[in-house]
Design an enzyme around this catalytic site. Structure first.
Site, PDB file in Angstrom:
ATOM      1  N   HIS A 131     109.272   6.698  36.223  1.00  0.00           N
ATOM      2  CA  HIS A 131     108.868   5.814  37.318  1.00  0.00           C
ATOM      3  C   HIS A 131     109.628   6.132  38.601  1.00  0.00           C
ATOM      4  CE1 HIS A 131     106.173   3.412  34.980  1.00  0.00           C
ATOM      5  NE2 HIS A 131     107.086   3.282  34.026  1.00  0.00           N
ATOM      6  N   ILE A 152     116.559  -4.509  28.721  1.00  0.00           N
ATOM      7  CA  ILE A 152     116.262  -3.157  29.225  1.00  0.00           C
ATOM      8  C   ILE A 152     114.840  -2.797  28.806  1.00  0.00           C
ATOM      9  CG2 ILE A 152     117.066  -0.771  29.391  1.00  0.00           C
ATOM     10  CD1 ILE A 152     119.185  -2.768  30.289  1.00  0.00           C
ATOM     11  N   CYS A 171      93.012  15.604  14.017  1.00  0.00           N
ATOM     12  CA  CYS A 171      92.722  15.330  12.606  1.00  0.00           C
ATOM     13  C   CYS A 171      93.833  14.513  11.963  1.00  0.00           C
ATOM     14  CB  CYS A 171      92.405  16.605  11.835  1.00  0.00           C
ATOM     15  SG  CYS A 171      93.804  17.403  11.045  1.00  0.00           S
TER      16      CYS A 171
END
Lengths: 411, 488
Positions: free
Chosen positions: B49, B345, B446
């Site tokens: 971020h 957090i 798969c």
């Protein structure tokens, strides 16, 4: 770079049949590639019988069925590369092979795609709940049990009534596990009627239709599932949730033709079959690339996959000779009312063709009609059409004269 | 005795260990799971971020902006894959455009670099050609995508080289004070002593804090579900697409669609408060919401493109309905000296982890002088994925070593050599999921249908695994109940 006349990718029932047939009709420069050490594909783990009724007029186990081809393969001295994966396939029909022996690029004049199919997974069906151990697809469970000698659990719920799931219901029961129930979201089973009878009914395993799992419980190992009844639109009926304790959930919720390589090479894939779009010579949109067996569409029986492999061998030979029917005006074949798909998707009109198709819903006493616009070309009665059963109609070259388009429908 | 005991080996715990392992300290990391990536560290969007969502001056704002730079540096050093894609936040209605400006202002104040408001659908699509019909967007060039689990694994493996001790399957169940030190006991009765104790237990932080004697925190677990889409779609998405943040749940960024460095695309997360801090369940209703929400941002996928669904749980320090801003809490507890608490957090916790580690180091440095190690190893050797090598090099390696020729996972094209190296991982993580996160085997479309039995075979034949040794992830996640028949 090595160049072969024909490279067949995959040595299951389709690939093996194709390779042996090619030798029989005099094509000698053939390479058969198999990623496993043993040839035979999924049939190696299919230790139940019922294979070969159409092809060999007797009932065989998977390994016995394969053995018939292996004998021929040895007699014909077919060149085989096992333990080798085709990791890339390019539009010019070159490909990269990799195995314990090394890795290299080769090229083929003609390629036969025969990679088979894979199983739909929990993620693919948006299965909700936690992610514990003990959720296996039926084919993986079959392999772990029959080849690798592992028992996968004791109290089993099976979601989906595909054939592999039904076979595994019986297998697990015989091995001492308790198969509590088989759940199917559709109003009918997606497996063959004979498997319902021989694998569920004979062992008193209940099959609940219009029922599905909405939640997996358990953090470490699966501890149970919540299942619900579905209404006619397939939506959960509120209040119908029930919980059942189990330590294993098997998924038999569909098979998907394995076309990752085909896609990479630029082969056009049909949205319904999941396999390549082919013409009446089983050739894809890439010249010289053919497809046979479950990579093309999922078959009911290994026998059909083998027969398709043989058919494709003939076309591959004609391709090498330059004698395949040529046309600029392909006749498109459409799946009409009540039909899920038809194969091949386009035909030249210059050779006889065996149209393969599946109906969308089970029904009784219907007619299959093949039309060119409003003109009926052919009509055939079907007693018990069922999505689990592949149907076919042969159309002769003469019947295709002047035909512009074809539509297969149910009436 | 250890100088530092870190409880929790995920992104934050392992970052702190990495930061502190530069000094002459004896460090132990206690991880209750059999691997370091089974908690929030392996269950997130994989986005670095930039820091424009958080109140200026807050720890979240400061540590996210600092962490954004630092985590990229660390990833370069550690050789962890990340891509500087940037991201866009898109407004679909005119009234949302105001929100973009507000966010830009916050971002600019926080020191986020390069934020830009772009107006007009065409201009938005110049940046991200496949985004839905948007009226405007904010472009954040500092945002990046990365592999969260490879990052944590790389940290942990490097920490081992710097003599950090990792205890896996080690759940601390009791903490006592003795002679000014902490005496820890795990679920098996093993005891450990340390001078400093760091609470990096993520969603379990309040619970653990209580164990140490401080019962003043509450965590309200908040689940986020994701859909994972087939990597065949990867060429159609060049950067994460986020909506304007929702106002319904505090600090919730909204359902976004994000490419991963490995190719698959994630859609999510949702936000629902739940009781169980490890309630990693997906639900039909939310999956449907994610599908709809994702489709609005990026109308390029079908239901059948979903290959997997997964869930993470956030450590929210506020109850449902509370929309006030709340910050990270990082402090040495006055009542328990040398106990450093990390509370709440959640996002942007991963991006901030290297900065959080810096804060923790400074707390310790206030009380004692830290002496740099003579030989600090900045990174453990990490190999490129075989599949990413040039073809010639692949052929050369496959000729030299048959294990490079043998492809075990066909979807992600993982070689036997890579599987074996993952099995032999230095942390000693022994689960199948450990192999999965390290190699990507069983992670493709798969989902192990082809490679699971092959990996089982390798573990059996080359590592002597017995049926009861196979474990999927958590303790108790057995794969097999035994043999079908006696082996000869």
């Amino acid at each position: 770079m090595t160049e072969k006349d024909v490279v067949i990718i995959g040595a299951g029932p389709a690939g093996l049949a194709c390779a042996t047939r090619l030798k029989e009709i005099g094509v000698n420069d053939v390479l058969l590639i198999e990623r496993e050490k043993k040839l035979g594909g999924i049939l190696n783990q299919c230790i139940h019988d019922g294979f070969g009724l159409h092809k060999f007029k007797e009932t065989l186990t998977g390994p016995e069925y394969i053995e018939r081809y292996l004998q021929k393969l040895i007699n014909y001295k077919v060149e085989v590369l096992s333990d080798t994966m085709v990791v890339n396939l390019f539009p010019d029909k070159s490909m990269i092979l990799s195995g314990p022996w090394g890795r290299e690029k080769i090229k083929a004049k003609a390629v036969v795609l025969a990679m088979g199919c894979r199983e739909r997974t929990a993620g693919a069906i948006w299965l909700a709940g936690s992610r514990p151990a003990g959720v296996y697809t039926a084919g993986v469970a079959q392999r772990l049990m029959n080849i690798d000698n592992y028992m996968i659990g004791n109290e089993v719920v099976i979601l989906g009534s595909g054939d592999v799931g039904l076979i595994m219901a019986r297998r697990l029961t015989l091995e001492g596990a308790r198969v509590l129930m088989v759940l199917e979201k559709l109003p009918y089973s997606s497996g063959l009627p004979r498997n319902i009878s021989q694998c569920l009914n004979d062992y008193d395993i209940p099959l609940y239709l219009k029922t599905t799992v909405t939640r997996i419980h358990g953090k470490a190992r699966i501890e149970g599932v919540t299942y619900v009844s579905l209404d006619d639109e397939g939506k959960p009926i509120p209040g119908s949730e029930r919980f059942i304790r189990c330590d294993t959930l098997l998924l038999s919720v569909g098979l998907i033709p394995e076309n990752e390589l085909s896609r990479e090479a630029g082969v056009a894939i049909h949205p319904v079959t999941g396999g390549p779009i082919v013409n009446d010579t089983y050739q894809t949109n890439i010249e010289g690339v053919f497809a046979a067996g479950n990579v093309l569409h999922v078959h009911d029986l290994a026998d059909w996959a083998s027969m398709e492999g043989e058919l494709v061998a003939d076309f591959a030979k004609r391709y090498l000779e330059g004698s395949l029917p040529q046309t600029q005006n392909w006749i498109e074949v459409k799946a009409g009312e009540g039909i899920r798909y038809v194969l091949p998707q386009r035909i030249s009109g210059k050779i006889d063709v065996n149209l393969l198709f599946r109906v969308s819903f089970p029904a009784r006493n219907k007619h299959i009609v093949i039309k060119d616009k409003d003109r009926i070309i052919k009509r055939k009665r079907v007693i018990n059409p069922h999505p689990a059963i592949m149907e076919n109609i042969e159309v002769k070259r003469d019947e295709l004269k002047g035909v512009q388009s074809l539509e297969v429908m149910i009436e | 005795m250890f100088d530092i005991g870190i409880v929790g080996g995920g992104a934050v715990g392992s970052s702190i260990a990495y930061e502190l392992s530069r000094f002459n300290l004896k460090i132990a990391v206690f991880e209750k799971e059999p691997d370091v990536i089974f908690g929030a560290s392996g269950r997130n969007s994989g986005v670095v971020h930039a820091g424009f969502y958080y109140r200026p001056g807050s720890l979240k704002a400061k540590l996210c902006v600092e962490g954004n730079k630092k985590i990229k540096e660390w990833m370069k050093i550690l050789n962890v894959p990340f891509k500087a894609t940037g991201k866009i936040l898109v407004a679909f209605e005119e009234e949302e455009v105001q929100e973009l400006y507000k966010l830009k202002e916050i971002g600019d104040t926080n020191g986020v670099e390069g934020l830009e408001i772009i107006k007009g659908s065409e201009n938005v699509q110049k940046l991200c050609p496949t985004v839905g019909e948007a009226v405007a967007c904010m472009y954040s060039p500092a945002t990046a995508i990365f592999s969260p689990y490879l990052f944590v694994i790389a940290l942990a493996e490097t920490n081992l080289l710097n003599d950090v001790k990792y205890f896996l399957n080690c759940k601390i169940v009791e903490v006592k004070r003795e002679n000014g030190n902490f005496m820890l006991k795990d679920q098996n009765g093993n005891r450990y002593e340390c001078r400093w104790l760091i609470n990096a237990t993520g969603v379990h932080c309040a619970e653990f804090s209580k164990m140490v004697g401080i019962d003043s925190y509450r965590i309200y677990p908040c689940k986020g579900e994701y859909l994972l889409l087939d990597k065949a779609l990867a060429p159609l998405l060049n950067m994460p697409i986020y909506p304007v943040p929702s106002k319904d749940v505090g600090a919730y960024l909204g359902v976004h669609i994000t490419p991963t460095v490995e190719g698959p695309i994630t859609i999510g997360p949702s936000a629902e408060y739940i009781e169980d801090p490890e309630g990693y369940e997906t639900t039909p209703e939310i999956m449907e919401q994610l599908f709809q929400g994702g489709y609005k941002l990026w109308p390029y996928f079908k239901r059948s493109d979903v290959i997997r669904t997964f869930t993470g749980v956030r450590a929210k320090p506020v109850p449902p309905g509370d929309k006030t801003f709340y910050d990270f809490l990082i402090k040495e507890e006055e009542s328990v000296p040398n106990f450093i608490n990390l509370i709440g957090i959640e996002s942007p916790g991963f991006t901030s982890a290297p900065a959080i580690a810096r804060v923790v180091r400074e707390i310790i440095e206030k009380k004692e002088k830290l002496i740099p190690k003579e030989k600090f190893v900045p990174a453990s050797p990490r190999k490129e994925r075989f599949e990413d090598l040039p073809e010639e090099e692949k052929q050369r390696r496959a000729r030299e070593n048959p294990e490079y020729g043998e492809i075990i996972c066909r979807c992600e094209k993982v070689t036997k050599r890579e599987i074996i190296e993952a099995i032999e991982n230095p942390l000693g993580a022994k689960t199948l999921a450990s192999i999965k996160y390290r190699t990507r085997a069983m992670m493709g479309r798969c989902q192990g249908g082809y490679c699971l039995p092959k990996i089982v075979e390798i573990l059996e034949k080359e590592f002597g695994y017995k049926p009861e040794d196979f474990q999927l992830h958590k303790e108790g996640s057995w794969l097999f109940s035994g043999r079908m028949r006696k082996n000869d």
